[in-house]
Each structure stands twice: as structure tokens, then as C-alpha cells.
Scaffold this motif. Structure first.
Motif, PDB file in Angstrom:
ATOM      1  N   ARG A  11      -3.888   2.985 -55.771  1.00 47.18           N
ATOM      2  CA  ARG A  11      -3.848   3.561 -57.124  1.00 47.18           C
ATOM      3  C   ARG A  11      -2.395   3.883 -57.445  1.00 47.18           C
ATOM      4  NH1 ARG A  11      -4.318   8.911 -59.313  1.00 47.18           N
ATOM      5  NH2 ARG A  11      -5.090   8.767 -61.428  1.00 47.18           N
ATOM      6  N   PRO A  12      -1.823   3.251 -58.463  1.00 45.59           N
ATOM      7  CA  PRO A  12      -0.412   3.515 -58.761  1.00 45.59           C
ATOM      8  C   PRO A  12      -0.194   4.940 -59.250  1.00 45.59           C
ATOM      9  CG  PRO A  12      -1.373   2.000 -60.376  1.00 45.59           C
ATOM     10  CD  PRO A  12      -2.430   2.283 -59.357  1.00 45.59           C
ATOM     11  N   GLY A  13       0.989   5.448 -58.948  1.00 45.85           N
ATOM     12  CA  GLY A  13       1.410   6.742 -59.466  1.00 45.85           C
ATOM     13  C   GLY A  13       2.386   6.527 -60.605  1.00 45.85           C
ATOM     14  N   PHE A  14       2.438   7.476 -61.520  1.00 43.94           N
ATOM     15  CA  PHE A  14       3.278   7.316 -62.701  1.00 43.94           C
ATOM     16  C   PHE A  14       4.281   8.449 -62.873  1.00 43.94           C
ATOM     17  CE2 PHE A  14      -0.677   5.013 -63.532  1.00 43.94           C
ATOM     18  CZ  PHE A  14      -0.152   3.747 -63.665  1.00 43.94           C
ATOM     19  N   SER A  15       4.605   9.132 -61.792  1.00 42.30           N
ATOM     20  CA  SER A  15       5.520  10.265 -61.873  1.00 42.30           C
ATOM     21  C   SER A  15       6.945   9.844 -62.232  1.00 42.30           C
ATOM     22  CB  SER A  15       5.512  11.055 -60.558  1.00 42.30           C
ATOM     23  OG  SER A  15       5.966  10.246 -59.490  1.00 42.30           O
ATOM     24  N   ARG A  16       7.291   8.589 -62.080  1.00 42.25           N
ATOM     25  CA  ARG A  16       8.631   8.113 -62.432  1.00 42.25           C
ATOM     26  C   ARG A  16       8.774   7.832 -63.933  1.00 42.25           C
ATOM     27  NH1 ARG A  16       9.440   3.243 -58.791  1.00 42.25           N
ATOM     28  NH2 ARG A  16      11.221   2.963 -60.168  1.00 42.25           N
ATOM     29  N   ALA A  17       7.668   7.784 -64.650  1.00 43.25           N
ATOM     30  CA  ALA A  17       7.726   7.574 -66.096  1.00 43.25           C
ATOM     31  C   ALA A  17       8.249   8.845 -66.770  1.00 43.25           C
ATOM     32  CB  ALA A  17       6.354   7.221 -66.650  1.00 43.25           C
ATOM     33  N   GLN A  18       9.054   8.670 -67.803  1.00 45.83           N
ATOM     34  CA  GLN A  18       9.609   9.812 -68.529  1.00 45.83           C
ATOM     35  C   GLN A  18       8.482  10.611 -69.182  1.00 45.83           C
ATOM     36  OE1 GLN A  18      12.311   8.933 -71.918  1.00 45.83           O
ATOM     37  NE2 GLN A  18      13.820  10.073 -70.713  1.00 45.83           N
ATOM     38  N   GLU A  19       8.671  11.921 -69.273  1.00 47.40           N
ATOM     39  CA  GLU A  19       7.628  12.760 -69.889  1.00 47.40           C
ATOM     40  C   GLU A  19       7.373  12.274 -71.312  1.00 47.40           C
ATOM     41  OE1 GLU A  19       7.771  15.291 -72.361  1.00 47.40           O
ATOM     42  OE2 GLU A  19       9.901  15.317 -72.712  1.00 47.40           O
ATOM     43  N   PRO A  20       6.098  12.319 -71.745  1.00 45.68           N
ATOM     44  CA  PRO A  20       5.695  11.656 -72.985  1.00 45.68           C
ATOM     45  C   PRO A  20       6.486  12.024 -74.243  1.00 45.68           C
ATOM     46  CG  PRO A  20       3.766  12.283 -71.733  1.00 45.68           C
ATOM     47  CD  PRO A  20       4.955  12.887 -71.035  1.00 45.68           C
ATOM     48  N   GLN A  21       6.789  13.293 -74.468  1.00 47.96           N
ATOM     49  CA  GLN A  21       7.488  13.668 -75.703  1.00 47.96           C
ATOM     50  C   GLN A  21       8.867  13.020 -75.767  1.00 47.96           C
ATOM     51  OE1 GLN A  21       7.626  17.850 -76.598  1.00 47.96           O
ATOM     52  NE2 GLN A  21       9.104  17.554 -78.254  1.00 47.96           N
ATOM     53  N   LYS A  22       9.617  13.084 -74.680  1.00 50.25           N
ATOM     54  CA  LYS A  22      10.955  12.485 -74.639  1.00 50.25           C
ATOM     55  C   LYS A  22      10.862  10.963 -74.721  1.00 50.25           C
ATOM     56  CE  LYS A  22      15.425  12.528 -74.020  1.00 50.25           C
ATOM     57  NZ  LYS A  22      16.310  12.822 -75.122  1.00 50.25           N
ATOM     58  N   ALA A  23       9.902  10.371 -74.031  1.00 48.18           N
ATOM     59  CA  ALA A  23       9.728   8.916 -74.071  1.00 48.18           C
ATOM     60  C   ALA A  23       9.379   8.449 -75.485  1.00 48.18           C
ATOM     61  CB  ALA A  23       8.663   8.478 -73.078  1.00 48.18           C
ATOM     62  N   ALA A  24       8.547   9.207 -76.196  1.00 48.16           N
ATOM     63  CA  ALA A  24       8.189   8.841 -77.574  1.00 48.16           C
ATOM     64  C   ALA A  24       9.418   8.874 -78.475  1.00 48.16           C
ATOM     65  CB  ALA A  24       7.111   9.783 -78.104  1.00 48.16           C
ATOM     66  N   ASP A  71      16.850   8.613 -69.013  1.00 51.27           N
ATOM     67  CA  ASP A  71      17.119   7.587 -70.023  1.00 51.27           C
ATOM     68  C   ASP A  71      17.380   8.242 -71.375  1.00 51.27           C
ATOM     69  OD1 ASP A  71      16.815   5.493 -68.260  1.00 51.27           O
ATOM     70  OD2 ASP A  71      14.765   5.006 -68.874  1.00 51.27           O
ATOM     71  N   GLY A  72      18.329   7.667 -72.108  1.00 52.43           N
ATOM     72  CA  GLY A  72      18.683   8.190 -73.420  1.00 52.43           C
ATOM     73  C   GLY A  72      19.500   7.182 -74.199  1.00 52.43           C
ATOM     74  N   GLU A  73      20.439   7.691 -74.998  1.00 54.37           N
ATOM     75  CA  GLU A  73      21.206   6.852 -75.925  1.00 54.37           C
ATOM     76  C   GLU A  73      21.908   5.674 -75.247  1.00 54.37           C
ATOM     77  OE1 GLU A  73      21.503   6.733 -79.293  1.00 54.37           O
ATOM     78  OE2 GLU A  73      19.906   8.237 -79.300  1.00 54.37           O
ATOM     79  N   GLU A  74      22.533   5.920 -74.109  1.00 51.68           N
ATOM     80  CA  GLU A  74      23.280   4.856 -73.438  1.00 51.68           C
ATOM     81  C   GLU A  74      22.362   3.684 -73.073  1.00 51.68           C
ATOM     82  OE1 GLU A  74      25.884   4.158 -69.374  1.00 51.68           O
ATOM     83  OE2 GLU A  74      25.727   6.184 -70.188  1.00 51.68           O
ATOM     84  N   GLU A  75      21.215   3.978 -72.509  1.00 53.67           N
ATOM     85  CA  GLU A  75      20.268   2.937 -72.103  1.00 53.67           C
ATOM     86  C   GLU A  75      19.668   2.239 -73.326  1.00 53.67           C
ATOM     87  OE1 GLU A  75      20.990   5.657 -68.839  1.00 53.67           O
ATOM     88  OE2 GLU A  75      20.326   6.078 -70.885  1.00 53.67           O
ATOM     89  N   ILE A  76      19.361   3.028 -74.342  1.00 54.60           N
ATOM     90  CA  ILE A  76      18.794   2.468 -75.575  1.00 54.60           C
ATOM     91  C   ILE A  76      19.787   1.513 -76.219  1.00 54.60           C
ATOM     92  CG2 ILE A  76      18.147   3.078 -77.949  1.00 54.60           C
ATOM     93  CD1 ILE A  76      16.892   5.665 -76.672  1.00 54.60           C
ATOM     94  N   ASN A  77      21.038   1.931 -76.360  1.00 47.92           N
ATOM     95  CA  ASN A  77      22.056   1.075 -76.978  1.00 47.92           C
ATOM     96  C   ASN A  77      22.280  -0.194 -76.167  1.00 47.92           C
ATOM     97  OD1 ASN A  77      22.520   2.731 -79.203  1.00 47.92           O
ATOM     98  ND2 ASN A  77      24.032   3.940 -78.111  1.00 47.92           N
TER      99      ASN A  77
END
Length: 148
Positions: free
Chosen positions: A90-103, A37-43
């Protein structure tokens, strides 16, 4: 990118017992990112949400946007939108973007909304937050850029 939009009459986010963000009328956004995820998704999401017409007009039809009703946004980062619940309890969260990039993406997304003339209040990325809202309707819309 996933965004859950909840039309709200009022909402606030508390962090360590103090109100950090608060709106009186508008949208509560729960915002999550996955790898790639990046600019395209954000826009895409900022554009769709800024024009989303889910407020009633004089005839009661859902036909007005956030700007037309002079509403605000309370934006909350939520990596759990990418929970994997297929195995076990117990849900797994490996599909979530790494925290620094997500922030970084979360900050850019909120800035994109502001550049479209929307007042945006936020929580704090990665903080333990208590979010309260009065869901108006209820009306809840989900945007998932993997599905558009």
C-alpha cells in the motif's frame, strides 16, 4: 515538483459524469508537489514545458513546441506522483505537499503556463476525476525538479 507530460491527440477530464476540461491537441500534464516546492520549481517547469519541442516538423523530426503547433494543455493535479512504494503493498503519500499549499501551487503553475500564451484546461484539485486521452506516439516526458 514532478510533471508527467504526455503528448496527446485529444484528452478530457470528467468529474461526476460531466466534462470539466477538454483539449484536441497538445499535452496532458499530471502535476504533483512535495514539501518545499514553490515559485522556483513552478517557474522552472512552466518554462521547460512551454518550450518543449516534441511535435514533429515537416521532416518528421521532434522539433516543434506547443505554441508552434497551436496546441493546448490539460493539467491534472496528481498527488500520487509522490507515492512511496518502498515498503509493503500500500503506497504512502506523506511526501506529497499538504493539500492547501499544493492547491495554491497548482493554480500558480497553470497561471504561469497561461502567461506564456498557452491555453490551459484543468480538472479540479482534489476531485475524483476520470481522465481519458489518446497518447500520441506515445511520447511521455517526466520533469522532476529534484533531479535537475
Amino acid at each position: 515538483m514532478r510533471v508527467v507530460v504526455q503528448r496527446s491527440k485529444q484528452a478530457q477530464v470528467e468529474i461526476q459524469g460531466k466534462i470539466h476540461g477538454q483539449i484536441h491537441h497538445g499535452f496532458v500534464l499530471l502535476v504533483g508537489f512535495t514539501d518545499g516546492d514553490g515559485e522556483e520549481e513552478i517557474n522552472y517547469c512552466a518554462n521547460k514545458i512551454s518550450k518543449l519541442r516534441i511535435f514533429a516538423d515537416e521532416a518528421g523530426k521532434l522539433n516543434q513546441s506547443l505554441s508552434q503547433v497551436k496546441g493546448s494543455v490539460l493539467s491534472i493535479s496528481q498527488f500520487t506522483l509522490y507515492a512511496d512504494t518502498k515498503k509493503g503493498n500500500r503506497p504512502g503519500f506523506s511526501r506529497a505537499q499538504e493539500p492547501q499549499k499544493a492547491a495554491e501551487n497548482y493554480d500558480r503553475f497553470n497561471q504561469e503556463l497561461r502567461e506564456r500564451g498557452i491555453e490551459v484546461q484543468t480538472g479540479i484539485f482534489g476531485a475524483d476525476m476520470q481522465v481519458s486521452l489518446v497518447n500520441d506516439g506515445p511520447v511521455t516526458i517526466i520533469y522532476d525538479t529534484a533531479e535537475n
